[in-house]
Design an enzyme around this catalytic site. Structure first.
Site, PDB file in Angstrom:
ATOM      1  N   GLY A 134       9.451 -11.077  -3.267  1.00  9.83           N
ATOM      2  CA  GLY A 134       9.330 -10.492  -1.940  1.00  9.83           C
ATOM      3  C   GLY A 134       8.008 -10.698  -1.242  1.00  9.83           C
ATOM      4  N   THR A 135       7.472 -11.895  -1.266  1.00  6.67           N
ATOM      5  CA  THR A 135       6.195 -12.156  -0.604  1.00  6.67           C
ATOM      6  C   THR A 135       6.220 -13.525   0.063  1.00  6.67           C
ATOM      7  OG1 THR A 135       3.813 -12.505  -0.927  1.00  6.67           O
ATOM      8  CG2 THR A 135       5.239 -12.942  -2.812  1.00  6.67           C
ATOM      9  N   ASN A 145      13.115 -14.305  -3.586  1.00  5.82           N
ATOM     10  CA  ASN A 145      12.559 -14.135  -2.249  1.00  5.82           C
ATOM     11  C   ASN A 145      13.580 -14.549  -1.194  1.00  5.82           C
ATOM     12  OD1 ASN A 145      10.068 -13.324  -0.962  1.00  5.82           O
ATOM     13  ND2 ASN A 145       9.833 -15.420  -0.238  1.00  5.82           N
ATOM     14  N   HIS A 187      -4.432  -4.857  -2.036  1.00 11.41           N
ATOM     15  CA  HIS A 187      -4.764  -4.431  -0.675  1.00 11.41           C
ATOM     16  C   HIS A 187      -5.112  -2.954  -0.595  1.00 11.41           C
ATOM     17  CE1 HIS A 187      -2.526  -8.135   1.174  1.00 11.41           C
ATOM     18  NE2 HIS A 187      -3.557  -8.454   0.420  1.00 11.41           N
ATOM     19  N   ILE A 195       0.828  -1.209   0.000  1.00 11.37           N
ATOM     20  CA  ILE A 195       0.000   0.000   0.000  1.00 11.37           C
ATOM     21  C   ILE A 195       0.860   1.256   0.000  1.00 11.37           C
ATOM     22  CG2 ILE A 195      -1.940  -1.162   1.121  1.00 11.37           C
ATOM     23  CD1 ILE A 195      -1.087   0.161   3.761  1.00 11.37           C
TER      24      ILE A 195
END
Length: 334
Positions: free
Chosen positions: A254-255, A279, A183, A165
């Site tokens: 990156g999750t 990642n 999101h 966000i």
């Protein structure tokens, strides 16, 4: 009327994806991640698509070649918080951080309560303290964001799905039409009472002045269009599910792939489509249901992206892009 072959593939994939997403309620369970990178290629023996161990394993070099030669030109990207931490964005959930300490004055039962509607209606101030910290303009895109921008500039990016966000994808110059902000976003805001919509900049002054923004019509609290627990995901999330049926390459950066229904999208591409994970950790389907063309680049996300860029031969282009765009952002700050 019969569907053309591509249309049939899209329809079949959407139906399969819809079945999986039906199991994961279309509700947000929570807002969405060094060492030097290690390259890991998931072999055929444990993956979907069958084949023996003699089949060639897919590598980062193979992914780079597909992009460099434009053999893959419909790239879908999924990103999480791990691409933004190098920009200095603090984790409000980490004890010891200044933001975490500041939020404790509000007697928050647990950090994630900030994103619960019940707590927000009881006391919106903690959320707006966090919003003040994360509002667009405070942080700058990093190498990873500009790599994704370069994919767009080269007309390789079909869509970028982000859990973040912070707005750094937009700040890097990727157009809104290429984004699905799963999101939510600070770009728009909505009155929690009368449901009137406002541009995000209309409430900026109040947020920066530590005031709870109020609707000029009904005086209700105006909330940025960030998705809270229990709220529906943005309509664009559903409108673009077809992207995964059309994708010929999936990049995941990156999750943790823990938040549904976002996480389920990682399995929505065709089984023949390469999937690259850059990642810190091995996550999601790369652990539970690996495929023959899966490639995993473990370690620091920026280092992993830089290695891919080097294999692509795009290093100088990326540096030039970053210099130009950062100059523009510096000019906006003056």
């Amino acid at each position: 009327m019969a569907l053309d072959p591509l249309g049939a593939v899209v329809l079949q994939s959407i139906m399969a994806l819809s079945g999986r997403l039906a199991l994961a309620a279309l509700r947000l369970w929570g807002p969405g991640g060094g060492r030097r990178p290690i390259s890991l290629c998931v072999g055929a023996s444990g993956g979907f698509g069958g084949g023996g161990s003699s089949e060639k394993k897919f590598s980062l070099q193979d992914v780079a070649e597909l992009l460099r030669t434009r053999a893959c030109s419909r790239v879908v990207v999924m990103v999480g918080a791990g691409i933004s931490t190098p920009s200095g964005i603090p984790d409000f959930r980490s004890p010891g951080s200044g933001l975490y300490s500041n939020l404790q004055q509000y007697d928050i039962p647990y950090p994630e309560a900030i994103f619960e509607l019940g707590f927000f209606f009881h006391n919106p101030k903690p959320f707006f303290m966090l919003a003040k910290e994360l509002y667009p303009g405070h942080y700058r895109p990093n190498v990873t964001h500009y790599f994704l921008r370069l994919l767009h500039d080269k007309e390789l990016l079909l869509r970028l799905y982000t859990q973040n966000i912070d707005g750094l994808e937009r700040a890097s110059g990727i157009p809104a039409s290429k984004l699905v902000e799963a999101h939510g976003t600070f770009v728009t805001a909505t009155c929690t009472v009368c449901r009137r919509s406002f541009p995000g900049e209309d409430i900026w002054a109040d947020v920066m002045a530590d005031r709870v923004p109020r609707c000029p019509v009904c005086t209700g609290v105006v909330k940025p269009d960030i998705v809270f627990f229990g709220e529906q995901l943005p309509a664009r999330f559903l409108l673009h599910m077809a992207d995964f049926a059309l994708a010929d390459l999936l990049l995941i950066l990156g999750t943790s792939l823990e938040v549904e229904p976002f996480a389920s999208l990682s399995e929505a591409v065709q089984k023949s489509v390469p999937r690259l994970l850059i990642n810190r950790d091995l996550v999601g389907p790369f652990v539970l249901s690996p495929r023959r063309k899966d490639v995993v680049q473990l370690g620091d996300v920026v280092h992993g992206v830089e290695r891919l860029v080097d294999l692509l031969g795009w290093t100088q282009e990326l540096l030039d892009l970053m210099q130009r765009e950062r100059g523009k952002l510096d000019g906006q700050d003056r």
